[in-house]
Scaffold this motif. Sequence first.
Motif, PDB file in Angstrom:
ATOM      1  N   ALA A 129       0.834  -1.198   0.000  1.00 36.49           N
ATOM      2  CA  ALA A 129       0.000   0.000   0.000  1.00 36.49           C
ATOM      3  C   ALA A 129       0.873   1.254   0.000  1.00 36.49           C
ATOM      4  O   ALA A 129       1.792   1.382   0.799  1.00 36.49           O
ATOM      5  CB  ALA A 129      -0.928  -0.003   1.211  1.00 36.49           C
ATOM      6  N   GLY A 130       0.572   2.155  -0.940  1.00 41.02           N
ATOM      7  CA  GLY A 130       1.313   3.399  -1.080  1.00 41.02           C
ATOM      8  C   GLY A 130       2.376   3.369  -2.159  1.00 41.02           C
ATOM      9  O   GLY A 130       2.981   4.390  -2.463  1.00 41.02           O
ATOM     10  N   ASP A 131       2.619   2.206  -2.768  1.00 40.23           N
ATOM     11  CA  ASP A 131       3.652   2.075  -3.799  1.00 40.23           C
ATOM     12  C   ASP A 131       3.081   2.294  -5.193  1.00 40.23           C
ATOM     13  O   ASP A 131       2.031   1.764  -5.536  1.00 40.23           O
ATOM     14  CB  ASP A 131       4.281   0.677  -3.782  1.00 40.23           C
ATOM     15  CG  ASP A 131       5.157   0.418  -2.574  1.00 40.23           C
ATOM     16  OD1 ASP A 131       5.514   1.384  -1.882  1.00 40.23           O
ATOM     17  OD2 ASP A 131       5.469  -0.760  -2.331  1.00 40.23           O
ATOM     18  N   LEU A 132       3.841   3.035  -5.990  1.00 39.00           N
ATOM     19  CA  LEU A 132       3.576   3.196  -7.418  1.00 39.00           C
ATOM     20  C   LEU A 132       4.708   2.513  -8.174  1.00 39.00           C
ATOM     21  O   LEU A 132       5.885   2.725  -7.844  1.00 39.00           O
ATOM     22  CB  LEU A 132       3.548   4.669  -7.818  1.00 39.00           C
ATOM     23  CG  LEU A 132       3.486   4.917  -9.329  1.00 39.00           C
ATOM     24  CD1 LEU A 132       2.066   4.728  -9.837  1.00 39.00           C
ATOM     25  CD2 LEU A 132       4.005   6.296  -9.681  1.00 39.00           C
ATOM     26  N   ILE A 133       4.354   1.680  -9.153  1.00 35.60           N
ATOM     27  CA  ILE A 133       5.345   1.073 -10.027  1.00 35.60           C
ATOM     28  C   ILE A 133       4.900   1.279 -11.465  1.00 35.60           C
ATOM     29  O   ILE A 133       3.706   1.178 -11.771  1.00 35.60           O
ATOM     30  CB  ILE A 133       5.578  -0.426  -9.713  1.00 35.60           C
ATOM     31  CG1 ILE A 133       6.775  -0.964 -10.527  1.00 35.60           C
ATOM     32  CG2 ILE A 133       4.318  -1.246  -9.918  1.00 35.60           C
ATOM     33  CD1 ILE A 133       7.280  -2.319 -10.052  1.00 35.60           C
ATOM     34  N   SER A 134       5.861   1.596 -12.324  1.00 34.23           N
ATOM     35  CA  SER A 134       5.596   1.728 -13.752  1.00 34.23           C
ATOM     36  C   SER A 134       6.648   0.913 -14.489  1.00 34.23           C
ATOM     37  O   SER A 134       7.833   1.260 -14.496  1.00 34.23           O
ATOM     38  CB  SER A 134       5.655   3.195 -14.184  1.00 34.23           C
ATOM     39  OG  SER A 134       5.416   3.303 -15.576  1.00 34.23           O
ATOM     40  N   VAL A 135       6.197  -0.200 -15.073  1.00 33.23           N
ATOM     41  CA  VAL A 135       7.066  -1.095 -15.832  1.00 33.23           C
ATOM     42  C   VAL A 135       7.032  -0.633 -17.289  1.00 33.23           C
ATOM     43  O   VAL A 135       5.956  -0.585 -17.894  1.00 33.23           O
ATOM     44  CB  VAL A 135       6.588  -2.555 -15.718  1.00 33.23           C
ATOM     45  CG1 VAL A 135       7.461  -3.483 -16.543  1.00 33.23           C
ATOM     46  CG2 VAL A 135       6.540  -2.994 -14.251  1.00 33.23           C
ATOM     47  N   PRO A 136       8.187  -0.268 -17.856  1.00 36.48           N
ATOM     48  CA  PRO A 136       8.197   0.256 -19.221  1.00 36.48           C
ATOM     49  C   PRO A 136       7.680  -0.745 -20.255  1.00 36.48           C
ATOM     50  O   PRO A 136       7.837  -1.959 -20.099  1.00 36.48           O
ATOM     51  CB  PRO A 136       9.674   0.566 -19.483  1.00 36.48           C
ATOM     52  CG  PRO A 136      10.299   0.686 -18.140  1.00 36.48           C
ATOM     53  CD  PRO A 136       9.524  -0.252 -17.251  1.00 36.48           C
ATOM     54  N   ALA A 137       7.096  -0.219 -21.310  1.00 34.55           N
ATOM     55  CA  ALA A 137       6.652  -1.041 -22.433  1.00 34.55           C
ATOM     56  C   ALA A 137       7.811  -1.918 -22.899  1.00 34.55           C
ATOM     57  O   ALA A 137       8.960  -1.480 -22.939  1.00 34.55           O
ATOM     58  CB  ALA A 137       6.174  -0.147 -23.572  1.00 34.55           C
ATOM     59  N   GLY A 138       7.499  -3.167 -23.206  1.00 32.25           N
ATOM     60  CA  GLY A 138       8.502  -4.075 -23.745  1.00 32.25           C
ATOM     61  C   GLY A 138       9.349  -4.795 -22.726  1.00 32.25           C
ATOM     62  O   GLY A 138      10.140  -5.671 -23.091  1.00 32.25           O
ATOM     63  N   VAL A 139       9.226  -4.484 -21.435  1.00 23.79           N
ATOM     64  CA  VAL A 139      10.023  -5.161 -20.404  1.00 23.79           C
ATOM     65  C   VAL A 139       9.318  -6.461 -20.010  1.00 23.79           C
ATOM     66  O   VAL A 139       8.175  -6.429 -19.541  1.00 23.79           O
ATOM     67  CB  VAL A 139      10.235  -4.266 -19.161  1.00 23.79           C
ATOM     68  CG1 VAL A 139      10.832  -5.061 -18.002  1.00 23.79           C
ATOM     69  CG2 VAL A 139      11.128  -3.088 -19.509  1.00 23.79           C
ATOM     70  N   PRO A 140       9.983  -7.609 -20.197  1.00 21.85           N
ATOM     71  CA  PRO A 140       9.370  -8.886 -19.808  1.00 21.85           C
ATOM     72  C   PRO A 140       9.162  -8.933 -18.295  1.00 21.85           C
ATOM     73  O   PRO A 140      10.054  -8.586 -17.517  1.00 21.85           O
ATOM     74  CB  PRO A 140      10.398  -9.934 -20.243  1.00 21.85           C
ATOM     75  CG  PRO A 140      11.269  -9.240 -21.251  1.00 21.85           C
ATOM     76  CD  PRO A 140      11.290  -7.803 -20.830  1.00 21.85           C
ATOM     77  N   HIS A 141       7.972  -9.366 -17.887  1.00 23.48           N
ATOM     78  CA  HIS A 141       7.644  -9.413 -16.461  1.00 23.48           C
ATOM     79  C   HIS A 141       6.450 -10.321 -16.235  1.00 23.48           C
ATOM     80  O   HIS A 141       5.817 -10.789 -17.181  1.00 23.48           O
ATOM     81  CB  HIS A 141       7.347  -8.006 -15.935  1.00 23.48           C
ATOM     82  CG  HIS A 141       6.111  -7.406 -16.508  1.00 23.48           C
ATOM     83  ND1 HIS A 141       6.069  -6.850 -17.766  1.00 23.48           N
ATOM     84  CD2 HIS A 141       4.854  -7.298 -16.014  1.00 23.48           C
ATOM     85  CE1 HIS A 141       4.845  -6.409 -18.017  1.00 23.48           C
ATOM     86  NE2 HIS A 141       4.093  -6.681 -16.970  1.00 23.48           N
TER      87      HIS A 141
END
Length: 187
Positions: A129-141
């Motif tokens: 709670a309280g975390d923002l994550i932004s995984v860039p386009a094209g990054v395998p995950h």
Amino acid sequence: MSSLALYRDDNPAAPLLRTGDGDEMAAILGEIGVRFERWDSPVIPPRDAPADEVLEIYRPYLDQLMGETGAGSADVVGMHGAGEGWDAARRKFLSEHVHAEDEIRFFVHGHGDFVLHVDGRVFNVRCTAGDLISVPAGVPHWFDGGADPDFVALRVFTNPDGWVARYTGDDIALRFAAPDDKDDKRV
């Protein structure tokens, strides 16, 4: 508590690094283009608040974020317990995939793991709670909400179709599954 564990992609048994320090996590993830930050909201909605109420509470943050990223929509997703449909959804999320747009999530309640596979390394990011994550386009995950999920998160989209994944076909998520999850069959 938020955390980051870093591994070589051929050795899930031996982490190279573990940290729960938010600044250190942001710096390490920033090196691979991942945005990680904490939002402090003066108001936290109840866990069972309607989606429109949650969106309204976080509107100032969303407006700024959507302006920065060019995103056009946001919604709320939540799961409390392994209800009907969770096993199928979990298998879908646990398979390594990429997106044509950044995958942006903010955790309002609970937790989930975003696991990134970049340059021979695996970054397991426990978001709380309280975390923002932004995984860039094209990054395998892949994403793991757990066998007994408990989270409420904001999702921010540029694509009007919402969450659209392209699966890599790599079974790496099986090798990095939590010990109690090794028997899962993932797509």
